[in-house]
Each structure stands twice: as structure tokens, then as C-alpha cells.
Design a protein around this motif. Structure first.
Motif, PDB file in Angstrom:
ATOM      1  N   LYS A 104       0.914  -1.153   0.010  1.00  0.00           N
ATOM      2  CA  LYS A 104       0.002  -0.091  -0.017  1.00  0.00           C
ATOM      3  C   LYS A 104       1.028   1.287  -0.045  1.00  0.00           C
ATOM      4  O   LYS A 104       0.532   2.019  -0.632  1.00  0.00           O
ATOM      5  CB  LYS A 104      -0.963   0.035   1.422  1.00  0.00           C
ATOM      6  CG  LYS A 104      -2.108   1.011   1.222  1.00  0.00           C
ATOM      7  CD  LYS A 104      -2.764   1.092   2.322  1.00  0.00           C
ATOM      8  CE  LYS A 104      -4.055   2.078   2.346  1.00  0.00           C
ATOM      9  NZ  LYS A 104      -4.932   2.107   3.361  1.00  0.00           N
ATOM     10  N   GLU A 105       2.016   1.281   0.768  1.00  0.00           N
ATOM     11  CA  GLU A 105       2.846   2.521   0.652  1.00  0.00           C
ATOM     12  C   GLU A 105       3.432   2.816  -0.501  1.00  0.00           C
ATOM     13  O   GLU A 105       4.012   3.766  -1.101  1.00  0.00           O
ATOM     14  CB  GLU A 105       3.950   2.304   1.694  1.00  0.00           C
ATOM     15  CG  GLU A 105       4.888   1.071   1.380  1.00  0.00           C
ATOM     16  CD  GLU A 105       5.678   0.739   2.535  1.00  0.00           C
ATOM     17  OE1 GLU A 105       7.204   0.528   2.326  1.00  0.00           O
ATOM     18  OE2 GLU A 105       5.336   0.951   3.654  1.00  0.00           O
ATOM     19  N   GLU A 106       3.531   1.768  -1.537  1.00  0.00           N
ATOM     20  CA  GLU A 106       3.827   1.912  -2.896  1.00  0.00           C
ATOM     21  C   GLU A 106       2.973   2.238  -3.950  1.00  0.00           C
ATOM     22  O   GLU A 106       3.504   2.636  -5.083  1.00  0.00           O
ATOM     23  CB  GLU A 106       4.824   0.685  -3.208  1.00  0.00           C
ATOM     24  CG  GLU A 106       6.019   0.546  -2.605  1.00  0.00           C
ATOM     25  CD  GLU A 106       6.675  -1.080  -2.900  1.00  0.00           C
ATOM     26  OE1 GLU A 106       6.205  -1.546  -3.575  1.00  0.00           O
ATOM     27  OE2 GLU A 106       7.945  -1.024  -2.259  1.00  0.00           O
ATOM     28  N   ASP A 107       1.668   2.356  -3.624  1.00  0.00           N
ATOM     29  CA  ASP A 107       0.491   2.467  -4.213  1.00  0.00           C
ATOM     30  C   ASP A 107       0.291   3.926  -4.392  1.00  0.00           C
ATOM     31  O   ASP A 107       0.114   4.653  -3.491  1.00  0.00           O
ATOM     32  CB  ASP A 107      -0.711   1.592  -4.025  1.00  0.00           C
ATOM     33  CG  ASP A 107      -1.723   1.715  -4.940  1.00  0.00           C
ATOM     34  OD1 ASP A 107      -1.490   1.512  -6.177  1.00  0.00           O
ATOM     35  OD2 ASP A 107      -2.817   2.519  -4.614  1.00  0.00           O
ATOM     36  N   GLY A 108       0.030   4.323  -5.785  1.00  0.00           N
ATOM     37  CA  GLY A 108      -0.296   5.711  -5.706  1.00  0.00           C
ATOM     38  C   GLY A 108      -1.660   6.233  -6.198  1.00  0.00           C
ATOM     39  O   GLY A 108      -1.996   7.275  -6.606  1.00  0.00           O
ATOM     40  N   ARG A 109      -2.459   5.409  -5.666  1.00  0.00           N
ATOM     41  CA  ARG A 109      -4.012   5.712  -5.423  1.00  0.00           C
ATOM     42  C   ARG A 109      -4.524   5.942  -4.251  1.00  0.00           C
ATOM     43  O   ARG A 109      -3.892   5.338  -3.094  1.00  0.00           O
ATOM     44  CB  ARG A 109      -4.906   4.707  -6.164  1.00  0.00           C
ATOM     45  CG  ARG A 109      -4.533   4.674  -7.721  1.00  0.00           C
ATOM     46  CD  ARG A 109      -5.213   5.624  -8.548  1.00  0.00           C
ATOM     47  NE  ARG A 109      -5.236   5.549  -9.773  1.00  0.00           N
ATOM     48  CZ  ARG A 109      -5.982   6.405 -10.473  1.00  0.00           C
ATOM     49  NH1 ARG A 109      -6.868   7.239 -10.063  1.00  0.00           N
ATOM     50  NH2 ARG A 109      -5.912   6.190 -11.864  1.00  0.00           N
ATOM     51  N   SER A 110      -5.826   6.422  -3.956  1.00  0.00           N
ATOM     52  CA  SER A 110      -6.468   6.261  -2.874  1.00  0.00           C
ATOM     53  C   SER A 110      -7.232   5.199  -2.644  1.00  0.00           C
ATOM     54  O   SER A 110      -8.184   4.884  -3.437  1.00  0.00           O
ATOM     55  CB  SER A 110      -7.523   7.647  -2.708  1.00  0.00           C
ATOM     56  OG  SER A 110      -6.896   8.835  -2.597  1.00  0.00           O
ATOM     57  N   VAL A 111      -6.868   4.189  -1.961  1.00  0.00           N
ATOM     58  CA  VAL A 111      -7.654   2.997  -1.605  1.00  0.00           C
ATOM     59  C   VAL A 111      -7.756   2.593  -0.295  1.00  0.00           C
ATOM     60  O   VAL A 111      -7.011   2.702   0.571  1.00  0.00           O
ATOM     61  CB  VAL A 111      -6.713   1.732  -2.173  1.00  0.00           C
ATOM     62  CG1 VAL A 111      -7.169   0.291  -2.269  1.00  0.00           C
ATOM     63  CG2 VAL A 111      -6.067   2.172  -3.657  1.00  0.00           C
ATOM     64  N   PHE A 112      -9.051   2.069  -0.247  1.00  0.00           N
ATOM     65  CA  PHE A 112      -9.579   1.612   1.106  1.00  0.00           C
ATOM     66  C   PHE A 112     -10.014   0.137   1.191  1.00  0.00           C
ATOM     67  O   PHE A 112     -10.642  -0.326   0.060  1.00  0.00           O
ATOM     68  CB  PHE A 112     -10.564   2.418   1.550  1.00  0.00           C
ATOM     69  CG  PHE A 112     -10.396   3.882   1.952  1.00  0.00           C
ATOM     70  CD1 PHE A 112      -9.943   4.258   3.129  1.00  0.00           C
ATOM     71  CD2 PHE A 112     -10.150   4.767   0.887  1.00  0.00           C
ATOM     72  CE1 PHE A 112      -9.585   5.539   3.589  1.00  0.00           C
ATOM     73  CE2 PHE A 112      -9.787   6.113   1.307  1.00  0.00           C
ATOM     74  CZ  PHE A 112      -9.721   6.475   2.413  1.00  0.00           C
ATOM     75  N   ARG A 113      -9.571  -0.601   2.098  1.00  0.00           N
ATOM     76  CA  ARG A 113      -9.731  -2.120   1.982  1.00  0.00           C
ATOM     77  C   ARG A 113     -10.536  -2.542   3.257  1.00  0.00           C
ATOM     78  O   ARG A 113     -10.364  -2.278   4.351  1.00  0.00           O
ATOM     79  CB  ARG A 113      -8.357  -2.823   1.988  1.00  0.00           C
ATOM     80  CG  ARG A 113      -8.465  -4.203   1.663  1.00  0.00           C
ATOM     81  CD  ARG A 113      -7.112  -4.791   1.230  1.00  0.00           C
ATOM     82  NE  ARG A 113      -7.522  -6.193   0.812  1.00  0.00           N
ATOM     83  CZ  ARG A 113      -7.569  -7.341   1.724  1.00  0.00           C
ATOM     84  NH1 ARG A 113      -7.619  -7.324   2.969  1.00  0.00           N
ATOM     85  NH2 ARG A 113      -7.806  -8.480   0.962  1.00  0.00           N
ATOM     86  N   ILE A 114     -11.576  -3.286   3.083  1.00  0.00           N
ATOM     87  CA  ILE A 114     -12.588  -3.947   3.993  1.00  0.00           C
ATOM     88  C   ILE A 114     -12.123  -5.663   3.922  1.00  0.00           C
ATOM     89  O   ILE A 114     -12.362  -6.025   3.102  1.00  0.00           O
ATOM     90  CB  ILE A 114     -13.829  -3.588   3.798  1.00  0.00           C
ATOM     91  CG1 ILE A 114     -14.401  -2.327   3.865  1.00  0.00           C
ATOM     92  CG2 ILE A 114     -14.679  -4.258   4.766  1.00  0.00           C
ATOM     93  CD1 ILE A 114     -15.563  -1.929   3.421  1.00  0.00           C
ATOM     94  N   SER A 115     -11.514  -6.060   5.161  1.00  0.00           N
ATOM     95  CA  SER A 115     -11.242  -7.458   5.344  1.00  0.00           C
ATOM     96  C   SER A 115     -12.325  -8.114   5.820  1.00  0.00           C
ATOM     97  O   SER A 115     -13.138  -7.636   6.109  1.00  0.00           O
ATOM     98  CB  SER A 115      -9.719  -7.415   6.190  1.00  0.00           C
ATOM     99  OG  SER A 115     -10.169  -7.163   7.473  1.00  0.00           O
TER     100      SER A 115
END
Length: 665
Positions: A47-58
Motif C-alpha cells: 500500500k505504501e508503494e501504491d499511488g491511489r486512494s484505496v480503502f480495504r475492508i477485510s
């Protein structure tokens, strides 16, 4: 500005949470397990290398939301608003992400784009899905058409269904009951043997519900000069059955094939509209999703062919004589009308992923999609004749098996350097059988600054274009316009995220979306017209206060230059929670959500009104015993907040759920 500062100060002092935790993981620089995301690049990426706004529900997050519907859970994500999520469970749902609605948000199920070709905007119906079918959810904000095609203007909601375990056999049995005479049951069995794995998941959900329409003292009928007193409105129930089966066979180390069959069926009692009861009107839907995917894995990547068939059949049965009571006040409404809507699409997507060493990855492919739609309305003299199949009115077909095709070649490159720079860029050409060609692109660099092994700062920028193809209804219905072209958008966003000690994640994002050629309903039906700009800011933090205590919060603020296209969209949203784990056996979660004022247009009076803000506090408790038994309970809307989610319709009061899960093997 004062409200924003007050809210952020309260969050920092109270320590509440927003960013939902992930389950999939990789190893980060500190040799610790770190969260990964997939949907923003179609590759597993820290996630720290991703350049988007991403939210995850596990999966664990979903378990801690016992008693909530999928729509209620999604509404806890800042910037994602599900209109009708707190209404009666058979009510229509409209969803908005950063102000973009239904047709501007792409829904994926196991990577397959799903929608309802028979719907006005081709919107996916969240009422079909059962929480117990779902393993995890990723919400990617911003334009994503380069990777996924049509509808990904405001973002993507990617739903991953449950998978088989590595053990030969295991399963979960669940039962729960709660307010509004609600009963739910689920059975999941799965396992792996030799080169074969399987999963079968069956769910039942039923609720007695409450009246969908709000019960007032009187309501206008036909025109405002005539009103009739209302009896107590009847309760609107819902019953749903879901079956999911998944299979995978590994032929050899290079080749495997997966298959899935999913059936979602529900029936709901509905009312006649705002403030208007209907004791004998129902809505039903049956959806099939069948998928087959052979995959070839080679030294530097993989190649896959994803084939899917999605079919939906919907009925709206309306006995108007029951609505008007006896004797009928208007004889021409004394009858029964059955509306039948069908939609089907076939999709074939070939993708080829290749890695060039450690730093460069590419994905290229082609998507073919063929969609069809049909509807018919049949009028009967009364309920009895309808059951006998004796129509007395005209049957109208609008239209008969209308359809179109799309063919999309696309490519995307992912670059990861050894000094913190990461870049994702791509392009797609949409070739449509009705309006021709539409080209989109994306450019998304990010830079991760490592102050030391424990403190990092990520800065990212994203620029992209996206599109929304007109639906079959918008093209071919009696209000349709075959000359429609794709709506398009130019999207920008920029953000900062601070990571500290793997204990704190603090982020802020600004975004801007310029929409053009919007598909609107004009005086003569659907047309391309006008443009609008949507701008906003998002904040969040996720803080591990102690080893057993997590907290944080999030907020979204939005504005637009076109208020008429922003009806029922909150300009402000706040969400937060505190999660406390007691000796790994008991989990206590307290959640807060706030939805700001929304503008609503009242077609009866021809004027705008403001729907007041509302907020909820929910409590969930889970306790797991040593022998595989887990008990859970929840109280939602603890303060019994009275609110207006949709004007003229009822909303849930304080409600509870109690249940148990048993893990067997």
C-alpha cells in the motif's frame, strides 16, 4: 473551515478510526507483514508503494459488522454514500462516490465487471449480495477506465468472494436473529485435495421489515387537491437466497482452470412511493453469474482468459386496486400490472502480465462485451386474472432484445525504482457499436521518502480520463436517444500519506473531476448535455494506540458548480471507530458515522429542500471460544437517531442482532 478544524482536533484528541485494515499482506522494509492492495494496478502491491486512494475492508472487518447490510458497511467509507442504506431493505439503493453516482462507479466481483443491463443506468443492485459470500472489498477512488473500461469515472468497488482453504475440508455454520423479525443463516464448506479445490456457500436472509414509505396523517393521491386518510402502513418484508460455488483445478505447474457459479435471488414488498403505502406490491430479482477462467503461468508472468455470463430477470408486480382500496376511487387504476425486465451480458477478457526484472511490470489485454436488454408491461383486470395468465390490456415491449457490443484493447505499465519513485501509466481504446471510439489514458506517479526504517512519507499525483457508456435503456427505450455518445471526465488528485513505526498512517488527498458530455434527462428524453466540476478533500488516520487498541477517523468535504446534479449527495461525511481486542478472544468495536446536509428536489412542489444531517453510533462485540465457537452481537443506532435518509421514506430505528458462528473441520 472552522468545522473542519474542530473535527480534526476532536479526532486527534479522541483517537477514533477510519481506515479499514487489510488481510492480504507482503513483507515490507522492516521485515514485517504489511497491507497490500490489488485493484488499483491489478498487481499485488504494498500500500505504501501504491499511488491511489484505496480503502480495504477485510474478512475480519466484515465479521465485526454483524447485523449490517453491505450497503450500511460501504457507507462507512468517507466519500462513499449509499442512499437508502438505512431504509427498508427492499428499497432502491443509489450509491455515490466522490459525488459520482451509480453509472459512474464500476462494480467488480472477483475481477469481473458486473452491472444490470436492464437498469436505467446499468447500475448494479447491492440488494442481491449477501455479506457471507464476501472475503474482502477494495474501494479505489478516482478515474480507473484505463484498467477497467466503462463506468469507472468516480472509482471502482472491487468485491472478492470467499476462497477455498488449503486444508482437505473445513467449514463455517452461522445463524443470527435480530430486530424486525430478522433471521439469517449461512453454511460454507470448502477444501483442497491433490490438484483440486472447491467452495460451496449457501445463505438465507429474511426480515419482516417495516414500512418503506413514511406514514403521515394524509397524503395526496393523483393531485394535491384530493387526499385520503391513511391506515397504519403495512410492513415491507424481504427474503433472499444466495448460492455460490467455486472450483479450481491445477493441471500442472503452468496451467490451471477456475470456474464459478453464483445465484442471487430475492423478493421484497415495496410501497407506491414517498408517503404512499401499497399493501400488495412486490419486487423480485434473480441474477446468475457464471465464470470460467483458464490461466497459464510462465517464468515472467501469466496469461488468462476470463469468460463470464451475467443474466438478470426482474419483476415489479403492482396491484393498484389494493392500493386504492375498495370501492376503487379511480376505476382506470383498478387492475394489476406486471413489469418484467431482463438484462444479459457476455464478457471475454484476455490479459497478459509480464515482469521485466524487479522494477517493471506490464499488463495488456482485450475486453469484448455484448449486452442485451428487454422489458414488457402487461396489464390484467385484477389480481385473479393475472394469476390465471389472462391479460386484458395491451402488452408493450420496450424494446425487444435491444443490445450493443464493445471491444477494448488496453495496456498499462508499472515502474518501481529502487529509490522511492513509482509510476503507473496506461491507455485504453473503447470501440462501441453505437457511438464509435473513445480513448482514455492515465498517469500516476508517486514518491516514497524514507526518513529511516520507521518513518516514511508518500506523495502521489494522479491524472486520468475516464468514460461512461450510455446504458441500453438510455439508448433504446421510449425516452432513449441512439445518438448518445459516452460521457467523459478528466480527473486529478494529489495526496500525502505519513507512515510511522507501522503504528500510524495519516493521509490527506485533494481531488478534482471535470465531467463533460454528461448523460442527462432533458425535455425530449436522454441527451448529452452540460458539464460540471466536482472538487473535494479527504483526510484519514489509522493509529495502533496499544497492541490491543486501534483507533482513527476519516472525513470528506465536497463541492460542485452544478447543484442540480448533486441532489441527495452529502457535502460532508465523517466516520470513525475504536477497536479493542481483549486477549485475542474478545473484540469490541464502537463506530461513529456522520452524514451531512443534502439537497433534495421535491417534484410535487417543484422546489428544493434540505434534508438534515444525521449520525449513528454502533456497537459490535465478538467472542471466540477455543473449540471453534464464536458468539457475536451488535446494537446499531444506539441513540435511536431519527433521520431522513430518503425524503418520504422510513429509516431504521435502534436495532440489534445476536448470533453464532461455528468453525468445523
Amino acid at each position: 473551515m472552522r468545522e473542519k478544524l474542530i473535527f480534526l482536533t476532536l479526532c486527534l484528541s479522541a483517537g477514533m478510526v477510519q481506515n479499514l485494515s487489510g488481510q492480504d499482506s507482503l513483507i515490507n522494509d522492516n521485515h514485517q507483514i504489511a497491507e497490500v492492495v490489488i485493484s488499483s494496478t491489478r498487481f499485488k502491491l504494498l500500500k505504501e508503494e501504491d499511488g491511489r486512494s484505496v480503502f480495504r475492508i477485510s474478512a475480519k472487518d466484515l465479521e465485526r459488522h454483524a447485523g449490517k447490510t453491505l450497503a450500511e458497511i460501504l457507507s462507512e467509507i468517507p466519500g462513499l454514500h449509499i442512499d437508502g442504506s438505512y431504509a427498508a431493505e427492499g428499497s432502491n439503493l443509489s450509491y455515490y462516490l466522490r459525488g459520482g453516482k451509480n453509472g459512474q462507479i464500476l462494480i467488480l466481483i472477483d475481477g469481473i465487471p458486473v452491472n444490470d443491463p436492464s437498469d436505467i443506468s446499468s447500475a448494479f443492485d447491492f440488494r442481491q449480495l449477501d455479506i457471507d459470500d464476501i472475503e474482502s472489498i477494495e474501494i479505489v477512488k478516482g478515474g480507473m477506465s484505463t484498467l477497467y473500461g466503462s463506468d469507472a469515472i468516480a472509482g471502482v468497488i472491487s468485491i472478492t468472494l470467499k476462497k477455498a482453504a488449503d486444508k482437505p475440508f473445513q467449514g463455517i455454520a452461522k445463524i443470527s436473529a435480530g430486530s424486525y423479525r430478522t433471521l439469517a443463516a449461512n453454511l460454507n464448506i470448502n477444501g483442497s485435495a491433490n490438484h483440486f479445490n472447491y467452495l460451496v456457500n449457501m445463505s438465507f436472509y429474511g426480515t419482516g421489515g417495516f414500512s418503506a414509505a413514511f406514514d403521515s396523517n394524509s397524503t395526496p393521491l393523483i393531485d394535491s387537491s384530493f387526499s385520503i386518510p391513511l391506515r397504519n402502513f403495512d410492513k415491507d418484508a424481504l427474503m433472499r437466497q444466495n448460492v455460490l460455488s467455486k472450483f479450481n483445478y491445477v493441471i500442472n505447474k503452468h496451467f490451471d482452470i477456475s470456474a464459478m457459479l453464483k445465484l442471487d435471488n430475492y423478493r421484497a414488498s415495496i410501497d407506491n412511493g414517498a408517503f404512499s403505502d401499497d399493501v400488495n406490491r412486490s419486487y423480485s430479482s434473480r441474477a446468475w453469474l457464471i465464470n470460467l477462467m483458464p490461466k497459464w503461468t510462465f517464468d515472467r508472468g501469466e496469461s488468462a482468459l476470463n469468460i463470464s455470463w451475467n443474466n438478470i430477470s426482474r419483476y415489479d408486480n403492482n396491484d393498484s386496486s389494493e392500493y386504492l382500496a375498495s370501492p376503487p376511487l379511480y376505476s382506470y387504476l383498478n387492475g394489476f400490472t406486471r413489469s418484467h425486465y431482463t438484462g444479459s451480458d457476455i464478457q471475454m477478457e484476455w490479459t497478459n502480465k509480464i515482469s521485466f526484472g524487479k522494477h517493471i511490470k506490464t499488463i495488456s489485454g482485450v475486453l469484448f462485451k455484448k449486452a442485451s436488454y428487454g422489458s414488457e408491461n402487461t396489464t390484467y383486470g385484477d389480481w385473479t386474472s393475472s394469476r390465471a395468465g389472462l391479460p386484458v390490456g395491451n402488452e408493450v415491449i420496450l424494446p425487444a432484445n435491444a443490445g450493443n457490443m464493445q471491444f477494448d484493447p488496453f495496456t498499462n505499465i508499472l515502474l518501481s525504482t529502487g529509490f522511492g519513485l513509482h509510476l503507473s501509466a496506461g491507455a485504453r481504446l473503447n470501440i462501441h457499436s453505437d457511438y464509435g471510439r473513445h480513448f482514455v489514458w492515465s498517469f500516476n506517479p508517486s514518491y516514497l521518502i524514507r526518513f529511516n526504517n520507521k518513518v516514511k512519507l508518500k506523495y502521489f499525483i494522479s491524472a486520468s480520463t475516464s468514460f461512461e457508456a450510455p446504458s441500453l435503456y438510455q439508448l433504446y427505450s421510449i425516452y432513449g436517444n441512439p445518438a448518445l455518445v459516452a460521457a467523459s471526465s478528466l480527473n486529478y488528485e494529489s495526496g500525502l500519506v505519513l507512515y510511522a513505526n507501522d503504528l500510524l498512517e495519516l493521509g490527506a488527498t485533494v481531488f478534482n473531476r471535470n465531467e463533460s458530455n454528461r448523460i442527462i434527462f432533458g425535455l425530449n428524453g436522454y441527451e448529452n448535455g452540460g458539464s460540471r466540476v466536482v472538487q473535494g478533500m479527504e483526510y484519514y488516520f489509522d493509529w495502533t494506540v496499544l497492541s490491543h487498541l486501534k483507533a482513527g477517523a476519516g472525513a470528506t468535504f465536497m463541492r460542485t458548480d452544478d447543484s442540480a446534479g448533486f441532489y441527495r449527495v452529502p457535502r460532508r461525511q465523517y466516520t470513525a471507530y475504536i477497536n479493542y481486542n481483549v486477549k485475542q478472544a474478545t473484540n469490541i468495536a464502537l463506530r461513529y458515522s456522520y452524514t451531512g446536509d443534502r439537497y433534495h428536489y421535491d417534484w410535487n412542489t417543484g422546489s428544493e429542500m434540505i434534508l438534515p444531517a444525521y449520525s449513528f453510533i454502533d456497537l459490535n462485540v465478538n467472542h471466540r471460544f477455543d473449540k471453534g465457537l464464536e458468539l457475536f452481537g451488535s446494537i446499531n443506532n444506539i441513540l435511536n437517531q431519527q433521520m431522513i435518509s430518503i425524503y418520504g421514506f422510513s429509516s431504521k430505528a435502534r436495532n440489534f442482532t445476536l448470533g453464532a458462528r461455528y468453525y468445523f473441520k
